[in-house]
Design an enzyme around this catalytic site. Structure first.
Site: not given
Ligand SMILES: C[S@@+](CC[C@H](N)C(=O)[O-])C[C@H]1O[C@@H](n2cnc3c(N)ncnc32)[C@H](O)[C@@H]1O
Length: 225
Positions: A81, A130, A166, A205
């Site tokens: 992360e 994301d 989602d 969350r």
């Molecule tokens: C929408 S959030 C979901 C977080 C967590 N998985 C949850 O379900 O609560 C997506 C996460 O993916 C991380 N992320 C995005 N691109 C990434 C990458 N290239 N390598 C690692 N993490 C990444 C973002 O920083 C973010 O914390």
């Protein structure tokens, strides 16, 4: 290594948040003192190859990862992360629960993936990646031909790739990338089966907010052939 050096590499343009709100004193202290102890050194062989290793990509605030690490003390965990506030939250959970089976890559997972040996993981979690809704942004999605090829390569035969989203369009996207790859079996017979969270699920969350806002999660388990 100071915070940030491990974040990105010139090969990859990172499109998310790396910094957010100011860290609390406790979080800053953990980032300074505990993170260097838990951070993976990508110049050394990774701690995989003995027993089960599970990887969570983009663990956000780390709620799911911490819960899995607590409930599976014999398993070694790696979390990736780049968002420092998320990493800091995980570090608080590590300290509070004395978690000792977890290492962190506080950077872009695409830098880590090529370093992970073949057939070394038993499980891989990608939960609520994301969404990148706009058509022109979809190529930024974490699921693509290249990452799926790594996921397949890194998992042991029979190893599990657990995906949740989602965003219906992202679910369809993932299913089609996986089908095109051909190296995974689907578990669950119908879309209805994908509505049921796995038994060992821990709601984050992020997921709670998605449900509050009326979005419907899908949970899909793919098995590496
Ligand atoms: C929408 S959030 C979901 C977080 C967590 N998985 C949850 O379900 O609560 C997506 C996460 O993916 C991380 N992320 C995005 N691109 C990434 C990458 N290239 N390598 C690692 N993490 C990444 C973002 O920083 C973010 O914390």
């Amino acid at each position: 290594m100071t915070l940030g050096e491990n974040k990105t590499q010139p090969d990859f343009k990172f499109y998310g948040r790396i910094k957010g709100v100011r860290l609390s004193d406790r979080q800053s202290n953990l980032v300074d003192k505990l993170l260097p102890q838990l951070r993976l050194d990508l110049n050394q062989p990774l701690p995989v190859g003995h027993g089960d290793v599970w990887l969570e990509i983009g663990f956000g605030g780390g709620e799911h990862l911490a819960s899995q690490a607590i409930n599976n003390p014999e398993t070694a965990f790696i979390g990736a992360e780049p968002f420092v506030n998320g990493v800091a939250k995980l570090l608080v959970a590590v300290e509070e629960n004395n978690i000792s089976n977890l290492r962190i890559h506080d950077g872009d997972v695409r830098v880590l993936l090529p370093k992970i040996p073949d057939s070394s993981l038993s499980r891989l979690f990608l939960l609520y990646p994301d969404p990148w809704h706009k058509t022109r942004h979809r190529k930024r999605r974490m699921v693509n031909d290249e990452t799926i090829t790594h996921f397949h390569r890194m998992l042991k035969p029979g190893g599990v790739f657990r995906f949740a989203s989602d965003i219906e369009d992202y679910v369809d996207w993932t299913v089609s990338v996986i089908k095109k790859h051909g190296g995974f079996d689907f578990t669950g017979k119908s879309v209805q089966d994908w509505r049921q969270a796995p038994d060992d699920w821990h709601r984050t969350r992020y997921e709670a907010k998605a449900i509050r806002e009326g979005r419907v999660p899908s949970y899909i388990t793919f098995k590496r052939k």
